[in-house]
Design an enzyme around this catalytic site. Structure first.
Site: not given
Ligand code: IPE
Ligand code: IPE
Ligand code: MG
Length: 244
Positions: A74, A184, A26-27, A71, A40, A192, A36, A23, A68
């Site tokens: 999204r 995590r 994106g941030r 996800n 990835h 999650s 973002r 996780d 997930s």
């Molecule tokens: C969990 O991350 C799923 C993956 C890392 C693939 P998310 O970013 O989707 O989780 P939440 O929404 O913050 O719980």
């Molecule tokens: C986790 O990174 C990977 C996926 C869920 C595909 P995020 O995309 O959730 O990244 P943040 O949490 O927004 O930074």
């Molecule tokens: Mg995330």
């Protein structure tokens, strides 16, 4: 001394199976004013390096939470970016790890993915299906509740009562042993919808690092912390010591 504290030595207990909720991609990118999708891609590259390092240390199974079921809601553009990563880089990246004799399994309801992405995953599974011992599980279109419901329906179809062991084999993870350590990244402290059945006795480790900056050294730190913990599985310390 501070450095040595996080160093893996011959006495460090290496987890047999590490599962990673990657996780923060994106941030990490957004903080650098990048899209973002760049996060990835960097996350995927980091994951390959991490896998190579983990196998070098003697880890046997690595499960990575890549997408997930939630996800899938999204924005279309972000999802397309993720699928393009699979289309353009998955085979080449995974070959780096799988060529060492590592079996790849996709966990999840892969039928929810675009057909060409499904094909890439199925082909990688097929190409590595003869390998035994080491394994990579890519959880994609994966949700633990979906997995459990799916397994319950399979059990109902056979009409036979299940045991904890036989039910476990009906999950997407099948014969893969339960994770010993779940990591995590990304500062969030939750599962999650990841491996809810299999995580019953996993050690949990949360890192403030965003996944692209989760270095090999950070993995070592997590493993050293794992090695320091006492896994009692419900028993007392005395019972554990007697066994050792
Ligand atoms: C969990 O991350 C799923 C993956 C890392 C693939 P998310 O970013 O989707 O989780 P939440 O929404 O913050 O719980
Ligand atoms: C986790 O990174 C990977 C996926 C869920 C595909 P995020 O995309 O959730 O990244 P943040 O949490 O927004 O930074
Ligand atoms: Mg995330």
């Amino acid at each position: 001394m501070a450095l040595r504290k996080n160093k893996i030595t011959k006495d460090t207990k290496i987890p047999r199976h590490i599962a990673i909720i990657m996780d923060g991609n994106g941030r990490w990118a957004q903080k650098r004013l990048m899209p973002r999708s760049f996060g990835h891609k960097m996350g995927m590259e980091r994951m390959i390096g991490l896998m190579e390092h983990a196998f070098d240390l003697g880890v046997e199974y690595i499960t990575v939470y890549a997408l997930s079921t939630e996800n899938l809601k999204r924005p279309k553009e972000e999802l397309e970016g993720l699928f393009n990563l699979f289309r353009n880089h998955f085979k080449e990246y995974m070959a780096r790890v799988c060529d060492r004799g590592v079996r790849l399994r996709a966990l999840g309801d892969v039928s929810l993915l675009p057909e060409d992405v499904q094909k890439i995953l199925r082909q990688s599974e097929k190409d590595t299906s003869a390998f035994v011992g080491k394994g990579i599980n890519v959880a994609v279109a994966y949700g633990a509740r979906d997995e459990i419901v799916h397994a319950v329906n399979k059990a109902v179809e056979t009409g036979e009562k299940v045991t904890e062991e036989s039910f476990s084999r009906l999950l997407y993870t099948g014969e893969v042993p339960d994770p010993d350590l779940i990591i995590r990244t990304g500062k969030e402290v939750r599962l999650s919808n990841f491996l809810l059945y299999q995580a019953a006795y996993a050690e949990l480790y949360f890192s403030d690092k965003m996944f692209p900056e989760f270095s090999d050294k950070e993995l070592d730190k997590a493993i050293v912390e794992f090695s320091r913990r006492t896994r009692r599985f419900g028993k007392t310390d005395e019972q554990i010591e007697q066994k050792e």
